[in-house]
Design a protein around this motif. Structure first.
Motif, PDB file in Angstrom:
ATOM      1  N   VAL A 136       0.989  -1.194  -0.044  1.00  0.00           N
ATOM      2  CA  VAL A 136      -0.072   0.219   0.065  1.00  0.00           C
ATOM      3  C   VAL A 136       1.032   1.405   0.069  1.00  0.00           C
ATOM      4  O   VAL A 136       0.516   2.163  -0.856  1.00  0.00           O
ATOM      5  CB  VAL A 136      -0.803  -0.039   1.158  1.00  0.00           C
ATOM      6  N   LEU A 137       2.043   1.192   0.875  1.00  0.00           N
ATOM      7  CA  LEU A 137       2.910   2.503   0.936  1.00  0.00           C
ATOM      8  C   LEU A 137       3.464   2.632  -0.456  1.00  0.00           C
ATOM      9  O   LEU A 137       3.749   3.879  -1.036  1.00  0.00           O
ATOM     10  CB  LEU A 137       3.923   2.298   1.937  1.00  0.00           C
ATOM     11  N   LEU A 143       1.397   7.085  -6.923  1.00  0.00           N
ATOM     12  CA  LEU A 143       0.432   7.956  -7.251  1.00  0.00           C
ATOM     13  C   LEU A 143       0.806   9.488  -6.983  1.00  0.00           C
ATOM     14  O   LEU A 143      -0.034  10.305  -7.725  1.00  0.00           O
ATOM     15  CB  LEU A 143      -0.816   7.767  -6.719  1.00  0.00           C
ATOM     16  N   LEU A 144       1.948   9.755  -6.475  1.00  0.00           N
ATOM     17  CA  LEU A 144       2.332  10.956  -6.285  1.00  0.00           C
ATOM     18  C   LEU A 144       2.583  11.682  -7.704  1.00  0.00           C
ATOM     19  O   LEU A 144       3.260  10.988  -8.526  1.00  0.00           O
ATOM     20  CB  LEU A 144       3.631  11.214  -5.204  1.00  0.00           C
ATOM     21  N   PRO A 145       2.375  12.861  -7.881  1.00  0.00           N
ATOM     22  CA  PRO A 145       2.378  13.731  -8.880  1.00  0.00           C
ATOM     23  C   PRO A 145       3.844  13.621  -9.456  1.00  0.00           C
ATOM     24  O   PRO A 145       4.664  13.951  -8.506  1.00  0.00           O
ATOM     25  CB  PRO A 145       1.766  14.900  -9.075  1.00  0.00           C
ATOM     26  N   THR A 173      -5.908   2.417 -12.713  1.00  0.00           N
ATOM     27  CA  THR A 173      -5.726   0.961 -12.491  1.00  0.00           C
ATOM     28  C   THR A 173      -4.819   0.842 -11.221  1.00  0.00           C
ATOM     29  O   THR A 173      -5.231   0.010 -10.175  1.00  0.00           O
ATOM     30  CB  THR A 173      -4.862   0.110 -13.829  1.00  0.00           C
ATOM     31  N   LEU A 174      -3.968   1.781 -10.973  1.00  0.00           N
ATOM     32  CA  LEU A 174      -3.153   1.827  -9.828  1.00  0.00           C
ATOM     33  C   LEU A 174      -3.777   1.958  -8.467  1.00  0.00           C
ATOM     34  O   LEU A 174      -3.948   1.329  -7.538  1.00  0.00           O
ATOM     35  CB  LEU A 174      -1.978   2.657  -9.841  1.00  0.00           C
ATOM     36  N   VAL A 175      -4.990   2.947  -8.747  1.00  0.00           N
ATOM     37  CA  VAL A 175      -5.913   3.169  -7.490  1.00  0.00           C
ATOM     38  C   VAL A 175      -6.662   2.270  -7.245  1.00  0.00           C
ATOM     39  O   VAL A 175      -7.062   1.838  -6.052  1.00  0.00           O
ATOM     40  CB  VAL A 175      -6.561   4.590  -8.108  1.00  0.00           C
ATOM     41  N   CYS A 176      -7.003   1.396  -8.246  1.00  0.00           N
ATOM     42  CA  CYS A 176      -8.158   0.313  -8.120  1.00  0.00           C
ATOM     43  C   CYS A 176      -7.135  -0.915  -7.164  1.00  0.00           C
ATOM     44  O   CYS A 176      -7.708  -1.234  -6.292  1.00  0.00           O
ATOM     45  CB  CYS A 176      -8.253  -0.290  -9.541  1.00  0.00           C
ATOM     46  N   ARG A 177      -5.927  -0.999  -7.679  1.00  0.00           N
ATOM     47  CA  ARG A 177      -4.989  -2.049  -7.013  1.00  0.00           C
ATOM     48  C   ARG A 177      -4.625  -1.512  -5.493  1.00  0.00           C
ATOM     49  O   ARG A 177      -4.655  -2.245  -4.652  1.00  0.00           O
ATOM     50  CB  ARG A 177      -3.640  -2.265  -7.834  1.00  0.00           C
ATOM     51  N   LEU A 178      -4.498  -0.404  -5.283  1.00  0.00           N
ATOM     52  CA  LEU A 178      -4.315   0.226  -4.077  1.00  0.00           C
ATOM     53  C   LEU A 178      -5.297   0.127  -2.939  1.00  0.00           C
ATOM     54  O   LEU A 178      -5.450  -0.098  -1.985  1.00  0.00           O
ATOM     55  CB  LEU A 178      -3.849   1.624  -4.144  1.00  0.00           C
ATOM     56  N   MET A 180      -7.953  -2.050  -3.242  1.00  0.00           N
ATOM     57  CA  MET A 180      -7.927  -3.574  -3.081  1.00  0.00           C
ATOM     58  C   MET A 180      -6.882  -3.941  -1.949  1.00  0.00           C
ATOM     59  O   MET A 180      -7.183  -4.749  -0.914  1.00  0.00           O
ATOM     60  CB  MET A 180      -7.803  -4.492  -4.012  1.00  0.00           C
ATOM     61  N   GLY A 181      -5.589  -3.372  -1.989  1.00  0.00           N
ATOM     62  CA  GLY A 181      -4.594  -3.401  -0.976  1.00  0.00           C
ATOM     63  C   GLY A 181      -4.937  -3.073   0.268  1.00  0.00           C
ATOM     64  O   GLY A 181      -4.687  -3.657   1.444  1.00  0.00           O
ATOM     65  N   LEU A 182      -5.591  -1.962   0.463  1.00  0.00           N
ATOM     66  CA  LEU A 182      -6.012  -1.228   1.781  1.00  0.00           C
ATOM     67  C   LEU A 182      -7.366  -1.988   2.175  1.00  0.00           C
ATOM     68  O   LEU A 182      -7.231  -2.369   3.495  1.00  0.00           O
ATOM     69  CB  LEU A 182      -6.662   0.147   1.435  1.00  0.00           C
ATOM     70  N   ALA A 183      -8.061  -2.743   1.211  1.00  0.00           N
ATOM     71  CA  ALA A 183      -9.078  -3.235   1.885  1.00  0.00           C
ATOM     72  C   ALA A 183      -8.600  -4.890   2.515  1.00  0.00           C
ATOM     73  O   ALA A 183      -9.093  -5.200   3.277  1.00  0.00           O
ATOM     74  CB  ALA A 183     -10.091  -3.746   0.678  1.00  0.00           C
ATOM     75  N   MET A 184      -7.744  -5.184   1.713  1.00  0.00           N
ATOM     76  CA  MET A 184      -7.051  -6.516   2.314  1.00  0.00           C
ATOM     77  C   MET A 184      -6.690  -6.303   3.722  1.00  0.00           C
ATOM     78  O   MET A 184      -6.678  -6.943   4.461  1.00  0.00           O
ATOM     79  CB  MET A 184      -5.980  -7.074   1.070  1.00  0.00           C
ATOM     80  N   LEU A 185      -5.674  -5.101   3.709  1.00  0.00           N
ATOM     81  CA  LEU A 185      -5.361  -4.688   5.240  1.00  0.00           C
ATOM     82  C   LEU A 185      -6.309  -4.930   6.082  1.00  0.00           C
ATOM     83  O   LEU A 185      -6.204  -5.252   7.121  1.00  0.00           O
ATOM     84  CB  LEU A 185      -4.594  -3.533   5.047  1.00  0.00           C
ATOM     85  N   ALA A 186      -7.373  -4.137   5.835  1.00  0.00           N
ATOM     86  CA  ALA A 186      -8.494  -4.078   6.995  1.00  0.00           C
ATOM     87  C   ALA A 186      -9.066  -5.275   7.118  1.00  0.00           C
ATOM     88  O   ALA A 186      -9.394  -5.530   8.189  1.00  0.00           O
ATOM     89  CB  ALA A 186      -9.533  -3.078   6.209  1.00  0.00           C
ATOM     90  N   MET A 187      -9.246  -6.182   6.083  1.00  0.00           N
ATOM     91  CA  MET A 187      -9.767  -7.482   6.392  1.00  0.00           C
ATOM     92  C   MET A 187      -8.812  -8.583   7.183  1.00  0.00           C
ATOM     93  O   MET A 187      -9.244  -9.223   8.068  1.00  0.00           O
ATOM     94  CB  MET A 187     -10.135  -8.185   5.230  1.00  0.00           C
ATOM     95  N   LEU A 188      -7.649  -8.368   7.059  1.00  0.00           N
ATOM     96  CA  LEU A 188      -6.621  -8.967   7.878  1.00  0.00           C
ATOM     97  C   LEU A 188      -6.423  -8.623   9.225  1.00  0.00           C
ATOM     98  O   LEU A 188      -6.508  -9.594  10.058  1.00  0.00           O
ATOM     99  CB  LEU A 188      -5.237  -9.046   7.066  1.00  0.00           C
ATOM    100  N   LEU A 189      -6.550  -7.230   9.378  1.00  0.00           N
ATOM    101  CA  LEU A 189      -6.802  -6.574  10.665  1.00  0.00           C
ATOM    102  C   LEU A 189      -8.030  -7.423  11.207  1.00  0.00           C
ATOM    103  O   LEU A 189      -7.923  -7.479  12.727  1.00  0.00           O
ATOM    104  CB  LEU A 189      -6.784  -5.297  10.887  1.00  0.00           C
TER     105      LEU A 189
END
Length: 191
Positions: A136-137, A143-145, A173-178, A180-189
């Motif tokens: 995620v990081l 995504l930084l300009p 596409t990168l926002v979509c992947r980001l 889902m990565g954040l969602a995976m973090l939340a689900m694992l927590l």
């Protein structure tokens, strides 16, 4: 998923939106990119279904075995396509994380999130949390300009580039992947 219902519904919306975008992206790409978008759509919709708050829907135990089988088959397909690709390796790990979470839910009495009584579960969950935090990081930093070049052309030096359709934009596409990565973090927590 156990926890506050609002957080669960937000995860459902985030993952379903990401899955829907990936389905739309499948229309505009061919070959390997189409398969990648399809795998990401499967992950998005699977995560959305898994994130439905337990107070609303507590599926029977056999449903978790079906989840594990579906994502296990998807992991096998991804493993065949991986061939040293870092992105395919990321997909493989995501599919295996889904198998892990579904298996944890299937093996826990009543589908409760008490899986961490097993000896190796905290270690696996901790490893996945570390990986997804780093991912995620990394994805967020991408995504930084970019600074505009001195010649006044578009960032990145693509002076003659044709504007892509909204489904073909790499930053979406990168926002979509980001997401889902954040969602995976939340689900694992919440596991």
């Amino acid at each position: 998923m156990h926890g506050p219902a609002t957080a669960g519904w937000l995860l459902v919306a985030l993952c379903a939106g990401a899955g829907g975008y990936c389905l739309l992206r499948m229309r505009g790409v061919v070959g390997e990119a189409r398969g990648t978008a399809g795998g990401e759509a499967l992950m998005g919709f699977g995560m959305a279904a898994m994130a439905v708050p337990a107070v609303v829907l507590s599926p029977p135990r056999w449903v978790w075995f079906v989840y594990a089988a579906v994502f296990g088959a998807a992991a096998l397909g991804t493993a065949v396509r991986a061939r040293g690709s870092a992105h395919h390796a990321h997909h493989l790990l995501g599919m295996l994380a889904m198998v892990y979470m579904a298996g944890a839910m299937a093996l826990t009495p009543g589908g409760a999130h008490g899986v961490h009584t097993a000896a190796g579960a905290p270690l696996v969950t901790g490893g996945l949390l570390l990986y997804y935090t780093a991912y995620v990081l990394w994805a967020g930093a991408r995504l930084l300009p970019l600074p505009a070049p001195a010649d006044g052309g578009p960032p990145g030096g693509a002076a003659g580039a044709v504007a892509a359709g909204w489904g073909d934009r790499p930053e979406l596409t990168l926002v979509c992947r980001l997401s889902m990565g954040l969602a995976m973090l939340a689900m694992l927590l919440g596991l």
